[in-house]
Design an enzyme around this catalytic site. Structure first.
Site, PDB file in Angstrom:
ATOM      1  N   CYS A  61     -35.490 -31.266 -16.910  1.00 24.74           N
ATOM      2  CA  CYS A  61     -35.563 -32.172 -18.059  1.00 24.74           C
ATOM      3  C   CYS A  61     -36.593 -31.740 -19.099  1.00 24.74           C
ATOM      4  O   CYS A  61     -36.605 -32.267 -20.211  1.00 24.74           O
ATOM      5  CB  CYS A  61     -35.849 -33.595 -17.598  1.00 24.74           C
ATOM      6  SG  CYS A  61     -34.509 -34.317 -16.613  1.00 24.74           S
TER       7      CYS A  61
ATOM      8  N   HIS B 273     -38.936 -37.498 -23.511  1.00 19.28           N
ATOM      9  CA  HIS B 273     -37.727 -37.337 -22.713  1.00 19.28           C
ATOM     10  C   HIS B 273     -37.246 -38.707 -22.285  1.00 19.28           C
ATOM     11  O   HIS B 273     -38.018 -39.537 -21.792  1.00 19.28           O
ATOM     12  CB  HIS B 273     -38.036 -36.466 -21.488  1.00 19.28           C
ATOM     13  CG  HIS B 273     -37.009 -36.556 -20.412  1.00 19.28           C
ATOM     14  ND1 HIS B 273     -35.663 -36.339 -20.649  1.00 19.28           N
ATOM     15  CD2 HIS B 273     -37.122 -36.853 -19.090  1.00 19.28           C
ATOM     16  CE1 HIS B 273     -34.999 -36.491 -19.512  1.00 19.28           C
ATOM     17  NE2 HIS B 273     -35.851 -36.807 -18.559  1.00 19.28           N
TER      18      HIS B 273
ATOM     19  N   ASN C 182     -30.261 -41.082 -19.097  1.00 17.58           N
ATOM     20  CA  ASN C 182     -31.041 -39.849 -18.982  1.00 17.58           C
ATOM     21  C   ASN C 182     -30.075 -38.675 -19.022  1.00 17.58           C
ATOM     22  O   ASN C 182     -29.326 -38.447 -18.073  1.00 17.58           O
ATOM     23  CB  ASN C 182     -31.836 -39.867 -17.672  1.00 17.58           C
ATOM     24  CG  ASN C 182     -32.702 -38.628 -17.485  1.00 17.58           C
ATOM     25  OD1 ASN C 182     -32.514 -37.608 -18.138  1.00 17.58           O
ATOM     26  ND2 ASN C 182     -33.643 -38.713 -16.563  1.00 17.58           N
TER      27      ASN C 182
END
Length: 348
Positions: A112, A254, A284
């Protein structure tokens, strides 16, 4: 002085949104439960036969269609944790599919944190004079790796891709990439993992377990690491560029979990109204989450030319990183509204 600038950005998510009311009944969750724990209302899933390379192509092709001088791309960097194959990398096939010929192309596996790592790599490639313009794509199709029985990951992750152009510029130019802070801690490599498929599992001589190919995450421990590492990275970077937290116009973390986002913003000292969030509608999306959030914010007029923008991310590895930049805000900034599939050109 030669440097690198963020020139344009675009995003893409597949299919129709999958709302919390459409999650599997055996997960025994409802909309209120999911929103309370994650802040997510829906996410997108790639359909059968759709892989990371396909999503990366959609985001990149939309960017290259409208961005100025996009045909002069000299290199391709793809950040992903869900490559089309263990071998080879997905970036060369993406470059060929985009018609970019024999330009160099490589994958980055920082999970990520991949887009922030990728920005740093692209900055180095451009600022050094090696290339004039680099295409950076963050794309992940986590739905292919999720255990159908694992609701903790299933409610959080979605599929998507975001693309950006990093080009040569001069200090003070719009979109200037000012500084980076990157880090890793391999002692926590097993906190976010897909156990099977790699050389470690194959070298063990043991037959793979039925669930070794699924994504696993130790959520509680990861939460603590994510908040601590992103907070520390942001503070380090703000000191490096000489910004007070109150001077950050837009904070783009993020898009992992609403609780993580809010905890980091509060600890860094950034007001909630300056925090860009997109996960409520897409979940996500891994390495795609930051460029998707940027594209969405620009398309909605939440980013203006000259804005001081702070990016930060945390992912498996463990990896983390932050980036500081000035938003370009030029007509060449292409934004795809991920929910509507329409394109916008950000105003000057």
């Amino acid at each position: 002085m030669r440097t690198a600038v963020l020139q344009s950005v675009a995003g893409w998510v597949p299919g129709e949104p999958v709302g919390n009311d459409r999650l599997p009944s055996d997960w025994e969750v409802d909309d209120a439960w999911v929103r309370r724990r994650t802040g997510i209302g829906s996410r997108h899933r790639a359909g059968p036969g759709v892989a990371t390379g396909d999503l990366a192509y959609e985001a990149a092709s939309r960017l290259l269609t409208r961005a100025p001088a996009a045909g002069e791309v000299d290199a391709v960097v793809l950040a992903t944790a869900t490559p089309d194959h263990l071998c080879p990398g997905t970036a060369p096939a993406l470059a060929a599919r985009l018609g970019l010929g024999t330009v160099p192309a490589l994958d980055i596996a920082a999970v990520c944190s991949g887009f922030v790592y990728g920005l740093a790599v692209c900055h180095g490639l451009v600022a050094s004079g090696l290339y004039e313009r680099v295409l950076l794509v963050g794309a992940d199709v986590y739905s292919t790796w999720l255990d159908p029985a694992d609701r903790s990951a299933g409610v959080v992750f979605g599929d998507g891709a975001g693309a950006a152009l990093v080009a040569a510029g001069r200090s003070g130019d719009p979109g200037e990439l000012l500084a980076f802070d990157l880090g890793s801690d391999g002692t926590g490599y097993d906190l976010i993992t897909v156990p099977g498929g790699g050389s470690r599992a194959r070298a063990s001589g043991k037959p793979p377990a039925p669930d070794d190919g699924f994504f696993r995450m130790q959520g509680g421990t990861v939460y603590q690491h994510a908040v601590e590492r992103m907070t520390g990275s942001c503070r380090t970077l703000l000191d490096r560029v000489g910004w007070d937290p109150a001077e950050v116009d837009r904070f783009v973390p993020h898009q992992a979990n609403a609780r993580i986002l809010h905890a980091v913003a509060e600890r860094v000292g950034i007001a909630p109204q300056r925090c860009v969030t997109h996960l409520e509608r897409v979940g996500n999306t891994g390495a795609a989450s930051i460029p998707l959030a940027l594209a969405d914010a620009a398309g909605r007029g939440r980013l203006r030319s000259g804005d001081r923008v702070l990016l930060t991310a945390f992912g498996g590895g463990l990896t983390w990183g932050s980036a500081a930049l000035r938003w370009p805000g030029t007509p060449g900034t292409i934004c795809t509204d991920s929910m509507e599939g329409t394109q916008h050109v950000a105003p000057r």
